[in-house]
Design a protein around this motif. Structure first.
Motif, PDB file in Angstrom:
ATOM      1  N   ALA A  95      10.625  -3.114   4.221  1.00  0.00           N
ATOM      2  CA  ALA A  95      11.680  -2.111   4.395  1.00  0.00           C
ATOM      3  C   ALA A  95      11.058  -0.720   4.384  1.00  0.00           C
ATOM      4  CB  ALA A  95      12.715  -2.231   3.282  1.00  0.00           C
ATOM      5  N   VAL A  96      11.662   0.204   5.144  1.00  0.00           N
ATOM      6  CA  VAL A  96      11.197   1.596   5.178  1.00  0.00           C
ATOM      7  C   VAL A  96      12.405   2.529   5.216  1.00  0.00           C
ATOM      8  CG1 VAL A  96       9.002   1.140   6.349  1.00  0.00           C
ATOM      9  CG2 VAL A  96      11.041   1.652   7.697  1.00  0.00           C
ATOM     10  N   TYR A  97      12.170   3.763   4.797  1.00  0.00           N
ATOM     11  CA  TYR A  97      13.190   4.802   4.922  1.00  0.00           C
ATOM     12  C   TYR A  97      13.198   5.343   6.353  1.00  0.00           C
ATOM     13  CZ  TYR A  97      14.035   5.163  -0.087  1.00  0.00           C
ATOM     14  OH  TYR A  97      14.393   4.896  -1.383  1.00  0.00           O
ATOM     15  N   VAL A  98      14.388   5.610   6.873  1.00  0.00           N
ATOM     16  CA  VAL A  98      14.549   6.216   8.191  1.00  0.00           C
ATOM     17  C   VAL A  98      14.464   7.736   8.048  1.00  0.00           C
ATOM     18  CG1 VAL A  98      16.195   6.581  10.087  1.00  0.00           C
ATOM     19  CG2 VAL A  98      16.023   4.342   9.000  1.00  0.00           C
ATOM     20  N   THR A  99      13.796   8.393   9.003  1.00  0.00           N
ATOM     21  CA  THR A  99      13.821   9.862   9.058  1.00  0.00           C
ATOM     22  C   THR A  99      14.290  10.275  10.444  1.00  0.00           C
ATOM     23  OG1 THR A  99      11.509   9.933   9.728  1.00  0.00           O
ATOM     24  CG2 THR A  99      11.960  10.150   7.372  1.00  0.00           C
TER      25      THR A  99
ATOM     26  N   MET B 125      19.057   7.910  15.676  1.00  0.00           N
ATOM     27  CA  MET B 125      19.963   6.753  15.637  1.00  0.00           C
ATOM     28  C   MET B 125      21.283   7.099  14.936  1.00  0.00           C
ATOM     29  SD  MET B 125      18.374   4.626  17.447  1.00  0.00           S
ATOM     30  CE  MET B 125      19.178   3.037  17.281  1.00  0.00           C
ATOM     31  N   ASP B 126      21.532   8.378  14.751  1.00  0.00           N
ATOM     32  CA  ASP B 126      22.768   8.861  14.144  1.00  0.00           C
ATOM     33  C   ASP B 126      23.942   8.550  15.082  1.00  0.00           C
ATOM     34  OD1 ASP B 126      23.362  10.553  11.739  1.00  0.00           O
ATOM     35  OD2 ASP B 126      24.425  11.716  13.240  1.00  0.00           O
ATOM     36  N   PRO B 127      25.109   8.113  14.643  1.00  0.00           N
ATOM     37  CA  PRO B 127      25.539   7.960  13.243  1.00  0.00           C
ATOM     38  C   PRO B 127      25.278   6.564  12.667  1.00  0.00           C
ATOM     39  CG  PRO B 127      27.428   7.650  14.678  1.00  0.00           C
ATOM     40  CD  PRO B 127      26.235   7.904  15.574  1.00  0.00           C
ATOM     41  N   LEU B 128      24.743   5.643  13.456  1.00  0.00           N
ATOM     42  CA  LEU B 128      24.516   4.284  12.967  1.00  0.00           C
ATOM     43  C   LEU B 128      23.537   4.271  11.802  1.00  0.00           C
ATOM     44  CD1 LEU B 128      25.460   1.433  13.701  1.00  0.00           C
ATOM     45  CD2 LEU B 128      23.411   1.215  15.104  1.00  0.00           C
ATOM     46  N   LEU B 129      22.423   4.996  11.955  1.00  0.00           N
ATOM     47  CA  LEU B 129      21.443   5.165  10.883  1.00  0.00           C
ATOM     48  C   LEU B 129      21.281   6.652  10.629  1.00  0.00           C
ATOM     49  CD1 LEU B 129      18.629   2.700  12.003  1.00  0.00           C
ATOM     50  CD2 LEU B 129      20.360   2.307  10.242  1.00  0.00           C
ATOM     51  N   LYS B 130      21.325   7.024   9.369  1.00  0.00           N
ATOM     52  CA  LYS B 130      21.123   8.421   9.006  1.00  0.00           C
ATOM     53  C   LYS B 130      19.777   8.568   8.299  1.00  0.00           C
ATOM     54  CE  LYS B 130      25.923   9.892   8.701  1.00  0.00           C
ATOM     55  NZ  LYS B 130      25.857  10.570   9.991  1.00  0.00           N
ATOM     56  N   SER B 131      19.218   9.769   8.348  1.00  0.00           N
ATOM     57  CA  SER B 131      17.964  10.042   7.659  1.00  0.00           C
ATOM     58  C   SER B 131      18.147   9.717   6.179  1.00  0.00           C
ATOM     59  CB  SER B 131      17.598  11.519   7.847  1.00  0.00           C
ATOM     60  OG  SER B 131      16.247  11.712   7.563  1.00  0.00           O
TER      61      SER B 131
ATOM     62  N   ILE C 208      17.739   3.017   4.516  1.00  0.00           N
ATOM     63  CA  ILE C 208      16.648   2.052   4.454  1.00  0.00           C
ATOM     64  C   ILE C 208      16.901   0.985   5.518  1.00  0.00           C
ATOM     65  CG2 ILE C 208      15.537   0.281   3.024  1.00  0.00           C
ATOM     66  CD1 ILE C 208      16.510   1.963   0.570  1.00  0.00           C
ATOM     67  N   VAL C 209      15.883   0.676   6.328  1.00  0.00           N
ATOM     68  CA  VAL C 209      16.001  -0.439   7.263  1.00  0.00           C
ATOM     69  C   VAL C 209      15.041  -1.546   6.831  1.00  0.00           C
ATOM     70  CG1 VAL C 209      16.810   0.861   9.262  1.00  0.00           C
ATOM     71  CG2 VAL C 209      14.368   0.574   8.927  1.00  0.00           C
ATOM     72  N   MET C 210      15.529  -2.775   6.931  1.00  0.00           N
ATOM     73  CA  MET C 210      14.713  -3.944   6.646  1.00  0.00           C
ATOM     74  C   MET C 210      14.373  -4.609   7.964  1.00  0.00           C
ATOM     75  SD  MET C 210      16.861  -5.031   3.383  1.00  0.00           S
ATOM     76  CE  MET C 210      18.215  -4.186   4.140  1.00  0.00           C
TER      77      MET C 210
ATOM     78  N   ILE D  31      20.492  -0.271   4.722  1.00  0.00           N
ATOM     79  CA  ILE D  31      21.166   0.076   3.476  1.00  0.00           C
ATOM     80  C   ILE D  31      21.336   1.585   3.443  1.00  0.00           C
ATOM     81  CG2 ILE D  31      21.005   0.146   0.953  1.00  0.00           C
ATOM     82  CD1 ILE D  31      19.356  -2.397   1.097  1.00  0.00           C
ATOM     83  N   ARG D  32      22.542   2.038   3.106  1.00  0.00           N
ATOM     84  CA  ARG D  32      22.787   3.469   2.934  1.00  0.00           C
ATOM     85  C   ARG D  32      23.093   3.719   1.468  1.00  0.00           C
ATOM     86  NH1 ARG D  32      26.301   5.970   7.320  1.00  0.00           N
ATOM     87  NH2 ARG D  32      24.278   5.669   8.314  1.00  0.00           N
ATOM     88  N   MET D  33      22.381   4.671   0.897  1.00  0.00           N
ATOM     89  CA  MET D  33      22.605   5.013  -0.508  1.00  0.00           C
ATOM     90  C   MET D  33      23.657   6.110  -0.575  1.00  0.00           C
ATOM     91  SD  MET D  33      20.328   3.148  -2.035  1.00  0.00           S
ATOM     92  CE  MET D  33      19.372   3.694  -3.423  1.00  0.00           C
ATOM     93  N   ASN D  34      24.779   5.800  -1.198  1.00  0.00           N
ATOM     94  CA  ASN D  34      25.803   6.806  -1.474  1.00  0.00           C
ATOM     95  C   ASN D  34      25.897   6.936  -2.984  1.00  0.00           C
ATOM     96  OD1 ASN D  34      26.702   7.448   1.205  1.00  0.00           O
ATOM     97  ND2 ASN D  34      27.605   5.421   1.284  1.00  0.00           N
TER      98      ASN D  34
END
Length: 120
Positions: A22-26, A30-36, A39-41, A114-117
């Protein structure tokens, strides 16, 4: 890699597909599906020439020359140019880009995010 982040905790997620890492997206391509910060696995693809599921989202390592590698998350689509793939963003402000398949150093199918809120 000595500056890699050490896990501070672990979480168990039911029914998660098999993943390698897994890595963090920056960035916002890919917004709004993936935001900076999401985490993508992913699951590594070892046969880049034959292992692509067209239209799916991948984490790619692309050789930029001079030892530089560009890491990105994009949809991988068929290109009209021979020996190339078309990398497409979710964010419409980012133009699709055709890349030579030979320049792809690493390829991994994105299986989950995974999105951390965090709540205070």
């Amino acid at each position: 890699n000595s500056n890699a982040q050490k896990p501070v905790d672990h979480i168990s997620i039911p029914h998660l597909p098999k993943c390698d890492c897994a890595v963090y997206v920056t960035g916002d391509s890919m917004d709004p599906l993936l935001k900076s910060g999401d985490i993508v696995m992913y699951k590594e693809v070892h046969d880049i020439q034959n292992g692509i599921f067209w239209g799916e989202m991948y984490l790619l390592g692309i050789d930029m020359g001079g030892g530089e590698e560009y890491i990105t998350v994009k949809y991988v689509q068929r290109s009209e140019y021979p020996g190339c793939v078309k990398l497409v963003s979710e964010n419409q402000r980012h133009q699709p880009k055709d890349v030579e398949m030979d320049k792809i150093r690493a390829l991994a199918l994105v299986k989950a995010s995974i999105r951390m809120n965090a709540m205070n």
